[in-house]
Design an enzyme around this catalytic site. Structure first.
Site, PDB file in Angstrom:
ATOM      1  N   GLU A 120     -19.053  36.926   4.535  1.00  0.00           N
ATOM      2  CA  GLU A 120     -19.941  36.007   4.591  1.00  0.00           C
ATOM      3  C   GLU A 120     -20.698  36.135   2.970  1.00  0.00           C
ATOM      4  OE1 GLU A 120     -21.590  33.511   6.563  1.00  0.00           O
ATOM      5  OE2 GLU A 120     -22.900  33.477   4.744  1.00  0.00           O
ATOM      6  N   GLY A 146     -15.992  33.714   0.244  1.00  0.00           N
ATOM      7  CA  GLY A 146     -14.823  33.744   1.232  1.00  0.00           C
ATOM      8  C   GLY A 146     -13.523  33.138   0.482  1.00  0.00           C
ATOM      9  N   ASP A 166     -13.883  28.496   7.616  1.00  0.00           N
ATOM     10  CA  ASP A 166     -15.114  27.603   8.261  1.00  0.00           C
ATOM     11  C   ASP A 166     -15.992  27.193   7.313  1.00  0.00           C
ATOM     12  OD1 ASP A 166     -16.729  26.069  10.015  1.00  0.00           O
ATOM     13  OD2 ASP A 166     -16.932  28.032  11.248  1.00  0.00           O
TER      14      ASP A 166
HETATM   15  C1  LIG Z   1     -20.134  26.849   9.404  1.00  0.00           C
HETATM   16  S1  LIG Z   1     -20.756  28.397   9.100  1.00  0.00           S
HETATM   17  C2  LIG Z   1     -19.892  29.574   9.749  1.00  0.00           C
HETATM   18  C3  LIG Z   1     -20.034  29.428  11.324  1.00  0.00           C
HETATM   19  C4  LIG Z   1     -18.823  30.752  11.886  1.00  0.00           C
HETATM   20  N1  LIG Z   1     -17.708  30.647  11.271  1.00  0.00           N
HETATM   21  C5  LIG Z   1     -18.846  30.490  13.459  1.00  0.00           C
HETATM   22  O1  LIG Z   1     -17.894  29.746  13.785  1.00  0.00           O
HETATM   23  O2  LIG Z   1     -19.488  30.805  14.226  1.00  0.00           O
HETATM   24  C6  LIG Z   1     -20.757  28.622   7.156  1.00  0.00           C
HETATM   25  C7  LIG Z   1     -21.122  30.021   6.776  1.00  0.00           C
HETATM   26  O3  LIG Z   1     -20.235  30.157   5.638  1.00  0.00           O
HETATM   27  C8  LIG Z   1     -21.299  30.950   4.863  1.00  0.00           C
HETATM   28  N2  LIG Z   1     -21.021  30.682   3.360  1.00  0.00           N
HETATM   29  C9  LIG Z   1     -21.366  29.562   2.449  1.00  0.00           C
HETATM   30  N3  LIG Z   1     -20.654  29.626   1.457  1.00  0.00           N
HETATM   31  C10 LIG Z   1     -19.837  30.684   1.597  1.00  0.00           C
HETATM   32  C11 LIG Z   1     -18.666  31.322   0.641  1.00  0.00           C
HETATM   33  N4  LIG Z   1     -18.413  30.860  -0.373  1.00  0.00           N
HETATM   34  N5  LIG Z   1     -18.124  32.353   1.181  1.00  0.00           N
HETATM   35  C12 LIG Z   1     -18.492  32.870   2.218  1.00  0.00           C
HETATM   36  N6  LIG Z   1     -19.384  32.267   3.102  1.00  0.00           N
HETATM   37  C13 LIG Z   1     -20.048  31.183   2.659  1.00  0.00           C
HETATM   38  C14 LIG Z   1     -22.523  30.117   5.134  1.00  0.00           C
HETATM   39  O4  LIG Z   1     -23.840  30.911   4.728  1.00  0.00           O
HETATM   40  C15 LIG Z   1     -22.602  30.049   6.720  1.00  0.00           C
HETATM   41  O5  LIG Z   1     -23.000  31.323   7.348  1.00  0.00           O
END
Ligand SMILES: C[S@@+](CC[C@H](N)C(=O)[O-])C[C@H]1O[C@@H](n2cnc3c(N)ncnc32)[C@H](O)[C@@H]1O
Length: 291
Positions: A120, A146, A166
């Site tokens: 994250e 990610g 995701d």
């Molecule tokens: C749609 S949510 C994830 C939900 C989670 N996968 C679930 O199903 O419960 C997307 C997440 O990605 C994080 N995020 C945004 N850009 C990111 C990146 N480049 N790398 C990792 N995390 C990131 C956001 O802070 C957010 O918490």
């Protein structure tokens, strides 16, 4: 990074994504050999459904809120049980007040030999996730981009498992990053299972993404689409998509059982559609659909 999943946790898109996640993990558990889940955009792990964010949208009420107490046909109930067990485990009082995100659901389904890497980027969310899994030696929480993890953390040493991607889709170009990320990751680890979430909102972008996948040279790509309403005139999350690369051989038939049941419960308009379609592989073009 403005996206906060707390507004959306437990909505229809989460339900579909997490049911699919649970079916893939149940399949991996059929062999004793350890596997790893790499969750590249993990979120905070556990969401309080009474929070201001969750109450503001109320999206969970039209998602997990509709499913949790519903009576469903036996065959679908058996397939949904691991996912619903994870949700119930997060709600020991018996009342639905919390929703487990993907890392919490994955962790609930691991055996003692399996491992989870939860990545994250948002510092506050990564901190909450780390606290959620504090002391859990099977889970590694990593504050990292990610997209970089798709390179640096693959293949995992177990050489078996699932990569869930995701992203929040808050920036332009996310479909492109998803396609590029998958192609790079698949080159490093062709044998992994990949699940990639995407929104059904901008239909032209979805079509371009699907064409890109079909031309990617990656074999065995399944596209699962679940729409809750007919296309809206204004940009709106009308449906949820999931690309699964190297799906377990049981996955397609299981989804054919659960999607119509979930569609009856979650679709706003009965005329909206769900579909399962092979974008590449021996059965390219083979499609199951329903409304
Ligand atoms: C749609 S949510 C994830 C939900 C989670 N996968 C679930 O199903 O419960 C997307 C997440 O990605 C994080 N995020 C945004 N850009 C990111 C990146 N480049 N790398 C990792 N995390 C990131 C956001 O802070 C957010 O918490």
């Amino acid at each position: 990074m403005n996206y906060r999943h707390a507004y959306h946790a437990g909505n229809f898109a989460d339900v579909i994504k997490h049911v699919a996640l649970s079916r893939i993990l149940e399949y991996l558990k059929q062999k004793d050999r350890a596997f790893r889940v790499v969750d590249t955009h993990a979120g905070i792990g556990l969401y309080d459904l009474s929070s201001e964010e969750a109450q503001k949208t109320g999206e969970w009420r039209e998602g997990i809120g509709r499913l949790i107490g519903a009576s469903v046909p036996q065959e679908a109930a058996v397939l949904l049980a691991p996912y619903l067990d994870a949700v119930r485990d997060a709600n020991p009082s018996g009342k639905l007040t919390r929703y487990p995100g993907s890392p919490a659901i994955a962790r609930h389904l691991l055996r003692k030999q399996d491992r989870l890497s939860a990545i994250e980027l948002h510092p506050e969310d990564a901190g909450r996730l780390a606290r959620h899994f504090a002391g859990d030696f099977q889970t590694r929480v990593i504050e990292l981009d990610g997209w970089l993890a798709l390179g640096a953390h693959l293949p995992p040493k177990e050489k078996r498992g699932l990569v869930l991607v995701d992203p929040p889709f808050e920036k332009d170009g996310e479909f492109g990053r998803l396609l590029e990320g998958l192609v790079g990751a698949h080159r490093r680890w062709p044998g992994g299972i990949y699940a990639l979430w995407y929104p059904i909102k901008d239909r032209r972008a979805v079509n371009d993404f699907r064409s890109g996948l079909a031309a990617s040279g990656i074999a065995k790509i399944l596209d699962l689409r679940f729409e809750i309403r007919r296309p809206s005139p204004e940009p709106r999350l009308d449906g949820t998509g999931l690309i699964v690369v190297n799906p377990p051989f049981t996955f397609e038939s299981e989804m054919q059982v659960v999607l119509p049941v979930l569609h009856r419960l979650l679709a706003e308009m009965p005329a909206a559609r769900w579909s399962i379609e092979w974008l590449t592989g021996e059965r390219t073009g083979a499609t199951a659909t329903g409304a």
